[in-house]
Write a protein that holds these residues in place. Structure first.
Motif, short mmCIF file in Angstrom:
data_model
loop_
_atom_site.label_atom_id
_atom_site.label_comp_id
_atom_site.label_asym_id
_atom_site.label_seq_id
_atom_site.Cartn_x
_atom_site.Cartn_y
_atom_site.Cartn_z
N GLN A 1 0.84 -1.18 0.00
CA GLN A 1 0.00 0.00 0.00
C GLN A 1 0.88 1.24 0.00
O GLN A 1 2.09 1.17 0.25
CB GLN A 1 -0.91 0.03 1.23
N SER A 2 0.26 2.37 -0.27
CA SER A 2 0.93 3.66 -0.16
C SER A 2 0.33 4.44 1.00
O SER A 2 -0.87 4.34 1.27
CB SER A 2 0.78 4.48 -1.44
N VAL A 3 1.16 5.21 1.69
CA VAL A 3 0.69 6.09 2.75
C VAL A 3 0.73 7.51 2.20
O VAL A 3 1.76 7.97 1.68
CB VAL A 3 1.57 5.98 4.00
N LEU A 4 -0.41 8.22 2.33
CA LEU A 4 -0.54 9.60 1.84
C LEU A 4 -0.62 10.56 3.02
O LEU A 4 -1.32 10.29 3.99
CB LEU A 4 -1.80 9.76 0.99
N ARG A 5 0.06 11.69 2.90
CA ARG A 5 -0.07 12.77 3.86
C ARG A 5 -0.10 14.10 3.11
O ARG A 5 0.77 14.37 2.29
CB ARG A 5 1.09 12.79 4.86
N LEU B 1 -15.50 17.42 7.24
CA LEU B 1 -14.52 17.15 6.19
C LEU B 1 -13.75 15.86 6.46
O LEU B 1 -13.61 15.03 5.56
CB LEU B 1 -13.53 18.32 6.07
N GLY B 2 -13.27 15.68 7.70
CA GLY B 2 -12.41 14.52 7.92
C GLY B 2 -12.30 14.00 9.34
O GLY B 2 -11.43 13.18 9.62
N SER B 3 -13.18 14.45 10.27
CA SER B 3 -13.02 14.06 11.67
C SER B 3 -14.00 13.01 12.15
O SER B 3 -13.95 12.60 13.30
CB SER B 3 -13.15 15.29 12.59
N MET B 4 -14.89 12.54 11.31
CA MET B 4 -15.83 11.50 11.71
C MET B 4 -15.88 10.45 10.61
O MET B 4 -15.39 10.67 9.50
CB MET B 4 -17.22 12.09 11.96
N PHE B 5 -16.50 9.33 10.90
CA PHE B 5 -16.56 8.26 9.91
C PHE B 5 -17.27 8.72 8.66
O PHE B 5 -16.85 8.42 7.53
CB PHE B 5 -17.25 7.03 10.49
N ASN B 6 -18.38 9.45 8.82
CA ASN B 6 -19.16 9.90 7.67
C ASN B 6 -18.60 11.16 7.03
O ASN B 6 -19.29 11.84 6.28
CB ASN B 6 -20.61 10.16 8.09
N SER B 7 -17.35 11.49 7.31
CA SER B 7 -16.76 12.69 6.73
C SER B 7 -16.62 12.54 5.23
O SER B 7 -16.62 11.44 4.67
CB SER B 7 -15.39 12.94 7.35
N ARG B 8 -16.47 13.65 4.56
CA ARG B 8 -16.39 13.64 3.10
C ARG B 8 -15.18 12.84 2.61
O ARG B 8 -15.28 12.05 1.67
CB ARG B 8 -16.30 15.08 2.58
N ILE B 9 -14.04 13.03 3.25
CA ILE B 9 -12.82 12.36 2.78
C ILE B 9 -12.94 10.86 2.97
O ILE B 9 -12.61 10.07 2.07
CB ILE B 9 -11.59 12.92 3.53
N ASN B 10 -13.40 10.41 4.13
CA ASN B 10 -13.50 8.98 4.39
C ASN B 10 -14.55 8.32 3.50
O ASN B 10 -14.33 7.23 2.96
CB ASN B 10 -13.81 8.72 5.85
N SER C 1 -9.40 2.67 0.22
CA SER C 1 -8.76 2.73 1.52
C SER C 1 -9.63 2.08 2.58
O SER C 1 -10.85 1.95 2.42
CB SER C 1 -8.51 4.20 1.89
N TYR C 2 -8.99 1.70 3.70
CA TYR C 2 -9.72 1.24 4.87
C TYR C 2 -10.22 2.41 5.70
O TYR C 2 -11.19 2.29 6.44
CB TYR C 2 -8.81 0.34 5.70
N GLY C 3 -9.57 3.56 5.57
CA GLY C 3 -9.99 4.74 6.31
C GLY C 3 -9.17 5.95 5.91
O GLY C 3 -7.99 5.83 5.56
N ALA C 4 -9.79 7.13 5.93
CA ALA C 4 -9.10 8.37 5.58
C ALA C 4 -9.59 9.48 6.50
O ALA C 4 -10.72 9.44 6.99
CB ALA C 4 -9.36 8.74 4.12
N ARG D 1 -0.63 22.21 13.18
CA ARG D 1 -0.62 21.82 11.78
C ARG D 1 -1.99 21.31 11.37
O ARG D 1 -2.79 20.88 12.20
CB ARG D 1 0.43 20.74 11.50
N PHE D 2 -2.24 21.39 10.08
CA PHE D 2 -3.37 20.70 9.47
C PHE D 2 -2.80 19.55 8.67
O PHE D 2 -1.78 19.70 7.99
CB PHE D 2 -4.16 21.61 8.53
N SER D 3 -3.44 18.40 8.76
CA SER D 3 -2.99 17.26 7.98
C SER D 3 -4.17 16.39 7.59
O SER D 3 -5.20 16.37 8.26
CB SER D 3 -1.95 16.43 8.75
N ALA D 4 -4.00 15.71 6.47
CA ALA D 4 -4.98 14.73 6.00
C ALA D 4 -4.19 13.52 5.54
O ALA D 4 -3.05 13.65 5.09
CB ALA D 4 -5.83 15.30 4.86
N GLY D 5 -4.79 12.34 5.66
CA GLY D 5 -4.02 11.17 5.28
C GLY D 5 -4.82 9.91 5.14
O GLY D 5 -6.00 9.84 5.50
#
Length: 956
Positions: A763-767, A791-800, A810-813, A825-829
């Protein structure tokens, strides 16, 4: 103001008053008031002098078992539905079904829309999940108590109305998700295949434990959606389930709701308790696994008995003597001698069979062949046989069982989970005193007997995990190879549609129940006092459980080091966990274990932290040992040398972890590779080479003092009593010190994709990341986290939902804002399929860009506000949560009424204000990107982006 909550259940648990079981006549009387179709089986109350969890047990006409535990201490409930089905109920060739259904159960049911289950629970301010093991699957929610009816509606709908909602499309998406999970947690993880290879060698073909819970990919590829539906219909009926509810409940109302939502679901096929299937080997089987690891690992696995067998307890004691921490023979002979980075023993027991495991993680600087480690292990077994079982061996284990049970009962979830598991496997929800009694009955003769019967001269699976291309390091030439799986000749997939049962209700299930009036918990009203030496002492008096937990926090930690000496604070803390002037490491560990207490030192971020936990009755003894550890460390050269070797090997091992490489890469890009805050708390290979024992002693003398310290205690003790016991803290003296300013950060360059090559990665890891906001309680940082929720802090977030549910990459984002006093910092992954690296990165950036330009919707705002408002009910339940809350208030100088201030912001803030934060903070043109993956496969995918791709070698 002191908190003295009335908590009948725990009053009974800890025998502050006597409680006797109701007699049969009382049960008959109570039965008359129950809803039709629900039958009272037992009312269980604790007896004086015994440890137990009070409960009421019921049975519904459809076979559903209901267990209720009332706990009024916090306005929250925990709901657990446990099905007696795990991977052991699967067929050969159809592995992974139980785990697959763990995913499908969150994808919507007939009256609950796709992914709505998670949205509803999140919006209710709760948390939820599901777990699957060999023998059972459970689903659970922890929510404010006013949300209980809604949770019962959700759980009943997926028990009785799931099949019609299981579509081919959902099936394909979750099949991809499960594959991603296997890739992330097993195939792309160092040592990830260890359990699978060991089980394949230990159990005969077709044994229910011969495959792992996650299953084989080829089985998932083979089956159809109807196979999955048939599995559900066979095993997920109410008569194979236990519904356990604990917390702030009205028993009468809860019974009415259970009857309403679960009573009409028809029972499924009959289910018997499975037959025990322990195994015995007729030869020792040597297995070699070449993996992407740095540290070779030896594991010896002996088959034993099954859970609750009379020999389970003495085998557990034997495992503790051999490899249970610093008091063990493995620690003395392997870890302390430096030939192993770690060594441990365990006796994991499952419903059908148990395994006795001896594991050693080699130090390649001291040992070149795993056969050498095997010889030491065998010599250790001989030493045990000659040494025998000593009195402290038994006392330690017995004390740890009792203290472990008590600590587990700090939370409603802990109590409910215990009740649910015991009812599922033994039909007796409360086995607390039974477990204490069976371990108390273990004798030295019992331990020696099981050693002779199951371990001495017995055959085992000996697994050697070695670096790729280095099979010669194995303990022995492989004598067992897993052959290609021979599937049954009559294995067939289900061709016909599986029909859902017809259920008749007298209400409309499509209407979501309304929540009752919210009950917000009282915020811990703690006391605080500043001592003459500068230390601030704060506490919260809570007698919910008879334990004391406290942290001593010394500000500075790694920030007090130079970049050249990075890791000095952590090394000092590690040595504080070792020998003292009066106790060897083993003797100190033994003294703590005998009273069920723990004392640990650590250094991370901007603090050195001393964490202490103790049963109230042993607090004086614990504080005496704390004084010894805090003021009289031995600082022995041999301890320093051993820990240094462990750290070096740990860093070498981290080079095989894609997540560790990604973390280091992000720090270097954001903070540079010279600034102290850019370097790991544990240091780098280069900085560790500069450390000496004298530097450790100097750091201790200078910075282990109270002038910038806090002591925060929560537990069953009042302010006056605690301060009387802390004279040694009051008398602690030291010279004040300054915390160095954070150095200059490198200027952010033009947007770049930094690629860290990890050949062969599955797999690849994205940040995706940038500098962000520092912490505040009510300012822009607080608002940024609210904004990011959708956007990205809950399971139903847009990114996940995009990467996991829509595309199956992915299994999770996730995305998050993380801030401290001086940095943020702000980060997404995410971790993604190697072949979809570019696609996943494109989707992630697209979601961030869309959110930045258009912001959240009104619906997302409403969900965010609801979740943030309701979640307060779950924030202050355990002593650890209370300690953390008080620390944050004191550390950041926040008002005691911070929760009220935040609640006012949540209620009044508008979408425009939050979207303005998104527009400012989410500009991807200001963000950098790190990708860790196989260059040959990933580089062509990254060259499609309008950014240069630069190779990055990270400092480890």
């Amino acid at each position: 103001m002191h908190s003295r909550k009335t908590l009948l259940s725990l009053v009974c648990i800890f025998s502050l008053m006597g409680c006797q079981p109701d007699n049969k006549q009382a049960i008959v009387t109570q039965q008359q008031a129950l809803p039709d179709g629900i039958h009272l089986v037992n009312v269980h109350k604790a007896e004086a002098g015994k440890v137990s969890i009070p409960y009421r047990k019921y049975k519904l006409d459809n076979g559903l078992t209901l267990v209720l535990h009332q706990d009024k201490s916090d306005p929250m409930v925990h709901v657990d539905v446990t099905y007696h089905v795990g991977s052991a109920r699967e067929e050969v060739g159809k592995s992974g079904f139980a785990h697959f259904y763990e995913h499908m159960m969150f994808q919507g049911s007939e009256h609950v829309g796709d992914d709505e289950h998670m949205r509803i629970v999140t919006e209710a301010g709760g948390s939820m999940n599901g777990t699957t093991n060999k023998d059972r699957t459970n689903y659970y929610e922890t929510v404010p108590s006013n949300q209980l009816e809604k949770m019962l509606w959700l759980e009943s709908d997926r028990m009785g109305f799931l099949l019609n909602a299981v579509t081919q499309e959902k099936f394909e998406i979750q099949r991809a998700t499960v594959k991603n999970e296997r890739g992330q947690s097993i195939d792309n993880q160092p040592y990830g295949l260890m359990e699978e290879r060991s089980a394949e060698a230990l159990y005969p073909v077709g044994h229910p434990y011969s495959w792992q819970t996650i299953g084989y990919v080829e089985d998932l590829d083979r089956v159809t959606v109807n196979d999955l539906k048939a599995f559900f219909k066979r095993w997920y009926g109410p008569n194979n389930a236990v519904l356990t509810i604990g917390g702030d409940i009205d028993v009468s109302q809860t019974l009415q709701w259970v009857k309403k939502y679960f009573g009409s679901i028809p029972r499924g096929p009959e289910v018997d308790m499975p037959a025990k299937q322990p195994v015995k080997l007729d030869e020792t089987r040597y297995v070699t696994l070449e993996d992407r690891v740095h540290l070779p690992l030896l594991r010896m696995t002996f088959p034993t008995v099954y859970a609750r067998h009379e020999d389970e307890a003495p085998l557990d004691v034997l495992a503790d003597i051999l490899g249970g921490g610093k008091t063990s023979l493995f620690y003395k002979n392997l870890v302390k001698q430096g030939v192993a980075v770690n060594a441990w023993a365990g006796h994991p027991c499952d419903e059908l069979a148990c395994e006795f495991e001896l594991s050693v993680l080699a130090n390649p600087a001291k040992v070149s062949q795993l056969s050498d480690l095997q010889k030491i292990v065998e010599q250790t077994l001989t030493e045990f046989e000659e040494r025998g079982v000593q009195p402290d061996d038994l006392k330690r284990t017995k004390t740890s069982i009792e203290s472990g049970l008590i600590f587990a009962l700090q939370s409603v979830r802990g109590k409910v989970s215990t009740l649910a598991a015991n009812e599922t496997f033994t039909h007796e929800p409360d086995r607390a005193q039974y477990d204490i009694d069976r371990y108390n009955k273990v004798t030295a003769q019992d331990v020696m007997r099981v050693y002779q019967k199951y371990i001495k001269n017995q055959h085992a699976v000996v697994l050697s995990i070695v670096p790729k291309g280095m099979a010669k390091l194995a303990a022995h030439e492989a004598t067992f190879e897993m052959k290609s799986r021979d599937l049954p000749a009559d294995l067939q997939t289900v061709k016909t549609d599986v029909k859902a049962p017809v259920i008749h209700d007298d209400f409309d299930r499509s209407i979501e129940p309304q929540a009752g009036p919210a009950k917000l918990p009282p915020v811990p009203d703690f006391w605080q006092q500043k001592l003459d030496n500068g230390m601030v002492v704060a506490g919260f008096d809570s007698d919910e459980v008879p334990i004391i937990s406290f942290n001593i926090v010394l500000e500075g930690g790694p920030l007090l080091e130079s970049s050249e000496d990075a890791g000095l604070a952590a090394m000092t803390a590690d040595l504080m966990n070792e020998a003292t002037a009066s106790y060897s490491n083993e003797e100190m560990s033994n003294q703590l274990a005998l009273i069920g207490s723990s004392i640990s030192f650590s250094a991370a971020g901007r603090n050195t932290i001393i964490s202490v936990s103790s049963l109230t009755k042993h607090l004086d003894k614990t504080l005496t040992l704390l004084q010894e550890k805090l003021f009289h460390p031995a600082f022995l050269q041999q301890d320093f040398d051993r820990i240094m070797q462990q750290k070096i090997q740990s860093i070498e091992h981290a080079k095989s972890s894609a997540d560790a490489l990604a973390s280091r890469a992000v720090s270097e890009v954001l903070l540079g590779n010279k600034n102290r805050v850019a370097l790991p708390d544990e240091g780098t290979l280069e900085s560790l080479s500069h450390l000496t024992l004298d530097k450790v002693k100097g750091f201790y003398q200078r910075y282990y003092n109270p002038t910038k310290g806090m002591l925060i205690a929560v537990g069953a003790i009042d302010q006056k009593s605690l301060l009387q016991k802390l004279d040694f803290i009051k008398n602690w003296q030291g010279e004040d010190y300054d915390i160095p300013a954070i150095g200059d950060m490198p200027p952010m360059q033009k947007p770049v994709i930094y690629l860290v090559d990890k050949p062969g990665a599955a797999q690849s890891v994205l940040r995706v990341f940038k500098h962000g906001l520092t912490y505040d309680g009510t300012g822009e940082y607080f608002r940024a986290n609210m904004m990011n929720f959708a956007l990205g802090s809950m399971f139903n977030s847009r990114i996940n939902m995009n990467l996991r549910e829509e595309h199956g990459y992915s299994y999770g984002a996730w995305s998050r804002f993380s801030g401290g006093k001086y940095l943020g910092r702000f980060s997404a992954g995410s971790s993604v399929k190697i072949d979809n690296t570019g696609d996943a990165l494109k989707e992630m950036l697209g979601e961030i860009n869309l959110y930045q330009s258009e912001g959240m919707t009104e619906q997302e705002l409403a969900m965010t506000k609801s979740a943030y408002t309701q979640n307060d009910a779950l924030r202050f339940e355990t002593p650890g949560q209370k300690v953390g809350f008080i620390y944050k208030l004191l550390s950041y100088g926040l008002d005691k009424n911070i929760s009220e201030q935040q609640l006012n912001i949540i209620k009044t803030i508008g979408r425009d204000e939050l979207n303005a934060v998104a527009a400012k903070e989410l500009q991807t043109s200001q963000m950098q990107i790190v990708v860790v993956g196989d260059k040959q496969k990933v580089l062509p995918q990254l060259q499609q982006f309008d950014r240069p791709v630069e190779m990055l070698d990270v400092t480890m």
